[in-house]
Design a protein around this motif. Structure first.
Motif, short mmCIF file in Angstrom:
data_model
loop_
_atom_site.label_atom_id
_atom_site.label_comp_id
_atom_site.label_asym_id
_atom_site.label_seq_id
_atom_site.Cartn_x
_atom_site.Cartn_y
_atom_site.Cartn_z
N ALA A 137 0.83 -1.20 0.00
CA ALA A 137 0.00 0.00 0.00
C ALA A 137 0.87 1.26 0.00
O ALA A 137 0.59 2.22 -0.71
CB ALA A 137 -0.95 -0.02 1.20
N ALA A 138 1.94 1.24 0.78
CA ALA A 138 2.85 2.40 0.84
C ALA A 138 3.53 2.60 -0.52
O ALA A 138 3.66 3.74 -1.00
CB ALA A 138 3.88 2.20 1.94
N ALA A 139 3.97 1.50 -1.12
CA ALA A 139 4.61 1.61 -2.43
C ALA A 139 3.64 2.16 -3.46
O ALA A 139 4.00 3.01 -4.30
CB ALA A 139 5.15 0.25 -2.87
N PHE A 140 2.40 1.70 -3.44
CA PHE A 140 1.38 2.19 -4.35
C PHE A 140 1.15 3.69 -4.17
O PHE A 140 1.07 4.45 -5.14
CB PHE A 140 0.07 1.42 -4.15
N LEU A 141 1.06 4.13 -2.93
CA LEU A 141 0.84 5.55 -2.66
C LEU A 141 2.02 6.41 -3.11
O LEU A 141 1.83 7.51 -3.64
CB LEU A 141 0.55 5.77 -1.17
N VAL A 142 3.23 5.93 -2.93
CA VAL A 142 4.41 6.68 -3.35
C VAL A 142 4.42 6.81 -4.88
O VAL A 142 4.65 7.90 -5.43
CB VAL A 142 5.71 6.01 -2.84
N VAL A 143 4.16 5.73 -5.59
CA VAL A 143 4.13 5.76 -7.05
C VAL A 143 3.03 6.70 -7.54
O VAL A 143 3.22 7.50 -8.46
CB VAL A 143 3.95 4.34 -7.63
N ALA A 144 1.85 6.63 -6.93
CA ALA A 144 0.74 7.51 -7.31
C ALA A 144 1.10 8.98 -7.07
O ALA A 144 0.81 9.84 -7.90
CB ALA A 144 -0.53 7.12 -6.56
N ALA A 145 1.72 9.27 -5.94
CA ALA A 145 2.10 10.65 -5.63
C ALA A 145 3.13 11.16 -6.65
O ALA A 145 3.04 12.31 -7.12
CB ALA A 145 2.65 10.74 -4.21
N VAL A 146 4.10 10.35 -7.02
CA VAL A 146 5.11 10.75 -8.00
C VAL A 146 4.44 11.01 -9.35
O VAL A 146 4.76 12.00 -10.03
CB VAL A 146 6.22 9.68 -8.11
N MET A 147 3.51 10.17 -9.75
CA MET A 147 2.82 10.36 -11.02
C MET A 147 2.03 11.67 -11.04
O MET A 147 2.04 12.40 -12.04
CB MET A 147 1.90 9.18 -11.31
N VAL A 148 1.35 11.99 -9.95
CA VAL A 148 0.57 13.23 -9.88
C VAL A 148 1.49 14.44 -9.94
O VAL A 148 1.22 15.41 -10.65
CB VAL A 148 -0.30 13.24 -8.60
N VAL A 149 2.62 14.40 -9.22
CA VAL A 149 3.54 15.53 -9.20
C VAL A 149 4.17 15.73 -10.58
O VAL A 149 4.22 16.85 -11.09
CB VAL A 149 4.62 15.32 -8.12
N VAL A 150 4.61 14.68 -11.22
CA VAL A 150 5.23 14.80 -12.54
C VAL A 150 4.22 15.32 -13.55
O VAL A 150 4.55 16.14 -14.40
CB VAL A 150 5.84 13.44 -12.98
N ASN A 151 2.99 14.85 -13.46
CA ASN A 151 1.96 15.30 -14.39
C ASN A 151 1.63 16.78 -14.22
O ASN A 151 1.25 17.45 -15.17
CB ASN A 151 0.70 14.44 -14.22
N SER A 152 1.79 17.30 -13.03
CA SER A 152 1.43 18.70 -12.79
C SER A 152 2.59 19.66 -13.04
O SER A 152 2.39 20.87 -13.05
CB SER A 152 0.93 18.87 -11.35
#
Length: 154
Positions: free
Chosen positions: A12-27
């Motif tokens: 779950a932690a790994a999933f959240l970290v990957v999701a957060a990185v994707m959102v930041v890079v996209n923005s």
């Protein structure tokens, strides 16, 4: 059972970290995207060699060259000389068409004063929809859209 809970928390932690990185890079804003070498006002002079869609190889009236070579009016500031035929088989007379540049990506869009549109797809060719009378129609006949395809180059 304890290991299953730890494994779940780790996933779950790994999933959240990957999701957060994707959102930041996209923005992130990486600045203006590089415009491919095109055919805009800054690329003048250039010429487009075009052939009317459906024309036979010997129909020299159907072959046109647009040579962007001089300035026009305020609304359509870039003019091109239209000649028919080829260098080896020219047709008499020329026509001056003035264009305005409307868009740069993904293709360059030029519009003329008569309502025609020239789309230049970089190295993938060009398409010009020109308002004119169909071949063989008299001088008082209706004006319609005639499509020309070809390429443009400097």
């Amino acid at each position: 059972m304890k290991d299953d809970a730890r494994r779940f928390v780790l996933h779950a932690a790994a999933f959240l970290v990957v999701a957060a990185v994707m959102v930041v890079v996209n923005s992130l804003d990486f600045g203006p995207t590089a415009r491919p070498a095109g055919h805009g006002p800054e690329d003048l002079p250039f010429a487009c060699d075009l052939t009317r869609v459906g024309a036979g190889p010997d129909d020299m009236q159907a072959r046109i060259t647009l040579q962007f070579d001089h300035a026009g009016s305020d609304a359509f500031p870039h003019c091109a000389t239209l000649t028919r035929g080829t260098a080896l088989r020219p047709r008499p007379g020329t026509e001056t068409l003035c264009f305005a540049h409307r868009a740069a990506t993904p293709q360059d869009l030029w519009v003329d004063a008569a309502g025609g549109q020239l789309r230049i797809f970089g190295t993938d060719g060009a398409k010009y929809v020109k308002r004119e009378r169909a071949p063989g129609v008299d001088a008082f006949g209706p004006v319609s859209d005639i499509t020309y395809t070809g390429s443009c180059g400097g």
